[in-house]
Enzyme design. Structure first.
Site, PDB file in Angstrom:
ATOM      1  N   ASP A 183       0.873  -1.030   0.026  1.00 31.81           N
ATOM      2  CA  ASP A 183       0.003   0.104   0.146  1.00 31.81           C
ATOM      3  C   ASP A 183       0.894   1.220   0.078  1.00 31.81           C
ATOM      4  O   ASP A 183       1.492   1.421   1.104  1.00 31.81           O
ATOM      5  CB  ASP A 183      -0.853  -0.076   1.242  1.00 31.81           C
ATOM      6  CG  ASP A 183      -1.956   1.091   1.315  1.00 31.81           C
ATOM      7  OD1 ASP A 183      -1.874   2.239   0.707  1.00 31.81           O
ATOM      8  OD2 ASP A 183      -2.782   0.847   1.716  1.00 31.81           O
ATOM      9  N   ARG A 241     -13.518  -5.296  -4.236  1.00 26.14           N
ATOM     10  CA  ARG A 241     -14.318  -5.193  -5.433  1.00 26.14           C
ATOM     11  C   ARG A 241     -13.753  -5.933  -6.494  1.00 26.14           C
ATOM     12  O   ARG A 241     -12.709  -6.030  -6.656  1.00 26.14           O
ATOM     13  CB  ARG A 241     -14.373  -3.546  -5.782  1.00 26.14           C
ATOM     14  CG  ARG A 241     -15.293  -2.681  -4.654  1.00 26.14           C
ATOM     15  CD  ARG A 241     -16.434  -2.696  -4.867  1.00 26.14           C
ATOM     16  NE  ARG A 241     -17.276  -1.969  -4.019  1.00 26.14           N
ATOM     17  CZ  ARG A 241     -17.841  -2.324  -2.583  1.00 26.14           C
ATOM     18  NH1 ARG A 241     -17.515  -3.772  -2.093  1.00 26.14           N
ATOM     19  NH2 ARG A 241     -18.456  -1.672  -1.848  1.00 26.14           N
ATOM     20  N   ASP A 265     -16.100 -12.516  -2.365  1.00 24.51           N
ATOM     21  CA  ASP A 265     -17.334 -12.207  -1.936  1.00 24.51           C
ATOM     22  C   ASP A 265     -17.849 -11.108  -3.016  1.00 24.51           C
ATOM     23  O   ASP A 265     -19.074 -10.786  -2.542  1.00 24.51           O
ATOM     24  CB  ASP A 265     -17.187 -11.297  -0.538  1.00 24.51           C
ATOM     25  CG  ASP A 265     -18.214 -11.008   0.243  1.00 24.51           C
ATOM     26  OD1 ASP A 265     -19.208 -11.809   0.324  1.00 24.51           O
ATOM     27  OD2 ASP A 265     -18.620  -9.745   0.604  1.00 24.51           O
ATOM     28  N   GLU A 270     -23.852  -8.535 -10.015  1.00 18.32           N
ATOM     29  CA  GLU A 270     -24.535  -9.053  -8.589  1.00 18.32           C
ATOM     30  C   GLU A 270     -25.978  -8.548  -8.817  1.00 18.32           C
ATOM     31  O   GLU A 270     -26.291  -7.257  -8.823  1.00 18.32           O
ATOM     32  CB  GLU A 270     -23.868  -8.192  -7.463  1.00 18.32           C
ATOM     33  CG  GLU A 270     -22.423  -8.755  -7.203  1.00 18.32           C
ATOM     34  CD  GLU A 270     -21.599  -8.128  -6.035  1.00 18.32           C
ATOM     35  OE1 GLU A 270     -22.528  -7.571  -5.193  1.00 18.32           O
ATOM     36  OE2 GLU A 270     -20.381  -8.332  -5.962  1.00 18.32           O
ATOM     37  N   HIS A 290     -21.784 -11.450  -1.315  1.00 18.05           N
ATOM     38  CA  HIS A 290     -21.336  -9.821  -0.808  1.00 18.05           C
ATOM     39  C   HIS A 290     -22.026  -9.604   0.428  1.00 18.05           C
ATOM     40  O   HIS A 290     -22.690  -8.851   0.686  1.00 18.05           O
ATOM     41  CB  HIS A 290     -21.666  -8.931  -2.003  1.00 18.05           C
ATOM     42  CG  HIS A 290     -21.082  -7.455  -1.922  1.00 18.05           C
ATOM     43  ND1 HIS A 290     -20.768  -6.811  -3.054  1.00 18.05           N
ATOM     44  CD2 HIS A 290     -20.501  -6.752  -0.726  1.00 18.05           C
ATOM     45  CE1 HIS A 290     -20.175  -5.811  -2.629  1.00 18.05           C
ATOM     46  NE2 HIS A 290     -19.919  -5.949  -1.464  1.00 18.05           N
TER      47      HIS A 290
HETATM   48  N1  LIG Z   1     -17.485  -7.132   0.893  1.00 21.21           N
HETATM   49  C1  LIG Z   1     -18.095  -6.223   1.612  1.00 21.21           C
HETATM   50  O1  LIG Z   1     -19.061  -6.265   2.285  1.00 21.21           O
HETATM   51  C2  LIG Z   1     -17.344  -5.096   1.602  1.00 21.21           C
HETATM   52  C3  LIG Z   1     -17.377  -4.364   3.041  1.00 21.21           C
HETATM   53  C4  LIG Z   1     -16.594  -3.123   3.418  1.00 21.21           C
HETATM   54  C5  LIG Z   1     -15.784  -2.670   2.386  1.00 21.21           C
HETATM   55  N2  LIG Z   1     -15.540  -3.287   1.239  1.00 21.21           N
HETATM   56  C6  LIG Z   1     -14.325  -2.951   0.313  1.00 21.21           C
HETATM   57  O2  LIG Z   1     -13.179  -3.433   0.724  1.00 21.21           O
HETATM   58  C7  LIG Z   1     -12.309  -2.504   0.081  1.00 21.21           C
HETATM   59  C8  LIG Z   1     -11.196  -1.879   1.193  1.00 21.21           C
HETATM   60  O3  LIG Z   1     -12.240  -1.226   2.229  1.00 21.21           O
HETATM   61  P1  LIG Z   1     -11.469  -0.222   3.378  1.00 21.21           P
HETATM   62  O4  LIG Z   1     -12.527   0.170   4.408  1.00 21.21           O
HETATM   63  O5  LIG Z   1     -10.467  -1.065   3.812  1.00 21.21           O
HETATM   64  O6  LIG Z   1     -11.063   0.956   2.544  1.00 21.21           O
HETATM   65  P2  LIG Z   1      -9.928   2.085   3.124  1.00 21.21           P
HETATM   66  O7  LIG Z   1     -10.057   3.267   2.229  1.00 21.21           O
HETATM   67  O8  LIG Z   1      -9.741   2.094   4.550  1.00 21.21           O
HETATM   68  O9  LIG Z   1      -8.426   1.257   2.635  1.00 21.21           O
HETATM   69  C9  LIG Z   1      -8.113   1.129   1.330  1.00 21.21           C
HETATM   70  C10 LIG Z   1      -6.695   0.996   1.278  1.00 21.21           C
HETATM   71  O10 LIG Z   1      -6.333   0.820  -0.222  1.00 21.21           O
HETATM   72  C11 LIG Z   1      -4.999   1.826  -0.358  1.00 21.21           C
HETATM   73  N3  LIG Z   1      -4.907   2.134  -1.838  1.00 21.21           N
HETATM   74  C12 LIG Z   1      -5.693   3.078  -2.546  1.00 21.21           C
HETATM   75  N4  LIG Z   1      -5.137   2.955  -3.740  1.00 21.21           N
HETATM   76  C13 LIG Z   1      -4.144   2.174  -3.788  1.00 21.21           C
HETATM   77  C14 LIG Z   1      -3.140   1.676  -4.793  1.00 21.21           C
HETATM   78  N5  LIG Z   1      -3.288   2.241  -6.078  1.00 21.21           N
HETATM   79  N6  LIG Z   1      -2.369   0.593  -4.467  1.00 21.21           N
HETATM   80  C15 LIG Z   1      -2.531   0.262  -3.277  1.00 21.21           C
HETATM   81  N7  LIG Z   1      -3.163   0.418  -2.343  1.00 21.21           N
HETATM   82  C16 LIG Z   1      -4.100   1.481  -2.589  1.00 21.21           C
HETATM   83  C17 LIG Z   1      -5.263   3.148   0.253  1.00 21.21           C
HETATM   84  O11 LIG Z   1      -4.237   3.720   0.746  1.00 21.21           O
HETATM   85  C18 LIG Z   1      -6.102   2.339   1.626  1.00 21.21           C
HETATM   86  O12 LIG Z   1      -5.102   2.212   2.670  1.00 21.21           O
HETATM   87  C19 LIG Z   1     -13.133  -1.396  -0.610  1.00 21.21           C
HETATM   88  O13 LIG Z   1     -12.973  -1.612  -1.928  1.00 21.21           O
HETATM   89  C20 LIG Z   1     -14.317  -1.556   0.062  1.00 21.21           C
HETATM   90  O14 LIG Z   1     -15.409  -1.058  -0.982  1.00 21.21           O
HETATM   91  C21 LIG Z   1     -16.159  -4.385   1.102  1.00 21.21           C
END
Ligand SMILES: NC(=O)c1ccc[n+]([C@@H]2O[C@H](COP(=O)([O-])OP(=O)(O)OC[C@H]3O[C@@H](n4cnc5c(N)ncnc54)[C@H](O)[C@@H]3O)[C@@H](O)[C@H]2O)c1
Length: 331
Positions: A183, A241, A265, A270, A290
């Site tokens: 990251d 995603r 997930d 979907e 999901h």
């Molecule tokens: N399946 C589900 O039900 C569910 C639930 C919550 C979140 N999500 C998904 O999970 C993912 C993460 O959520 P989160 O709450 O941890 O988000 P967050 O914003 O807290 O963390 C995302 C991380 O990705 C990093 N990032 C951004 N661009 C990047 C790149 N080019 N290369 C590497 N790292 C990069 C950011 O620095 C950040 O630390 C999101 O896509 C969110 O939509 C899914």
């Protein structure tokens, strides 16, 4: 803002509703009451009926048409980490600030990921089905047939180390996993976790777990080349995603049994199209609908985060930390 009216369409805890009633006249009609989100026209109709100054939503579509048709909104709270249901450009143009609830379901996803990893590593789903199918009969040797692997000492690599990645790392640390992450936006904040190059995470880890948002830079980032560089026995997980992963390549790799399996997930469509569902039918895939972020406790988390942010917004302090469309703060 004074004592104004707030229309709450997101599920909210009683404690936080009481807190907000100290500042607002609250109209609470969560989408769970009728089980469906409002799309554009319906959202506009209900705003015109309730006539609030502020809206807290979770799923409803808030578009340019809604904002033009009801120009009285002064604040929108969206109980999501990313405001995917809101037209942010339209909000910025209309000078309506949007507040979100980052990390509202980080713990939920992290716990489910650990559960799914255990299920995959210990053959939980097929072994339970094997018993249900009446195959545990004299002469069968389940101890050897369903022998699995421990999480202890496994190398786990997170791609994206934000709220979910860190919550999962904390749990997996208790299993004695060797944790690293890719990251570029996170500086090392804990000596237990190593920062690595993306290619290293894929080629050296036993478990690779994706936690990226969808951006220009991340769309398709998990390429066929990266997936093919994974270890023979590695487990791939995507609870983030689908757009960040080349699913066509992943499907080929799973079909060829080049890795141990995948936990998914999220899908491109979907509910899934018949073509998208094919990957979920592979024996080396656990596909969930999901639901990683779906826990009862998320209502409490989102209510607390949103209430705190609304109070901060009312105080006028540190708005750049909480307003998603910071453009509205300039002038
Ligand atoms: N399946 C589900 O039900 C569910 C639930 C919550 C979140 N999500 C998904 O999970 C993912 C993460 O959520 P989160 O709450 O941890 O988000 P967050 O914003 O807290 O963390 C995302 C991380 O990705 C990093 N990032 C951004 N661009 C990047 C790149 N080019 N290369 C590497 N790292 C990069 C950011 O620095 C950040 O630390 C999101 O896509 C969110 O939509 C899914």
């Amino acid at each position: 803002m004074g004592r104004t009216k707030i229309y709450i369409r997101a599920p909210f805890s009683e404690t936080c509703l009481s807190e907000l009633r100290k500042f607002f006249e609250v109209v609470y009609e969560p989408w769970t009451m009728n089980g469906e989100r409002f799309y554009e026209d319906e959202m506009l109709d209900h705003l015109l009926r309730v006539r609030p100054d502020a809206l807290i939503t979770e799923l409803d579509r808030v578009t340019a048409k809604v904002l033009t048709g009801y120009p009285k909104l002064r604040l929108i709270g969206d109980c999501r980490a990313m405001p995917a249901n809101i037209d942010i450009a339209a909000c910025t143009a209309a000078k309506v600030p949007v507040l979100c609830t980052p990390a509202r379901n980080a713990q939920a996803v992290a716990e489910m990921l650990v559960g799914l990893l255990l299920a995959m590593m210990r053959n939980l789903i097929p072994s339970v089905q094997w018993v249900k199918d009446g195959k545990w009969v004299a002469g069968a040797t389940p101890y050897y047939l369903w022998m699995g692997s421990e999480l202890n000492n496994k190398k786990v690599g997170f791609v994206g180390f934000g709220a979910v990645g860190r919550a999962a790392a904390k749990l997996l640390d208790a299993f004695g996993c060797d944790i690293s992450f890719y990251d570029p936006f996170v500086e090392l904040y804990d000596s237990r976790y190593r920062k690595r190059a993306l290619e290293e995470v894929f080629s050296e880890c036993d478990i690779v777990s994706i936690h990226l948002p969808v951006t220009e830079a991340t769309r398709g980032l998990v390429s066929e080349k990266l997936l093919r560089s994974m270890k023979k026995n590695a487990v791939f997980a995507n609870t983030a995603r689908s757009a960040v992963v080349d699913y066509a390549a992943l499907k080929k790799i799973l079909e060829e049994k080049r890795i141990r399996g995948a936990i998914l997930d999220v899908l491109d469509t979907e509910p899934p199209s018949p073509e998208d569902l094919e990957i979920g039918r592979f024996p080396n895939v656990i596909l969930t609908p999901h639901i990683c972020g779906a826990t009862y406790e998320v209502t409490d988390h989102q209510s607390e985060i949103m209430t705190k942010r609304i109070k901060q917004w009312l105080s006028g302090e540190g708005l750049e930390q909480i307003v998603y469309n910071r453009g509205v703060l300039n002038g």
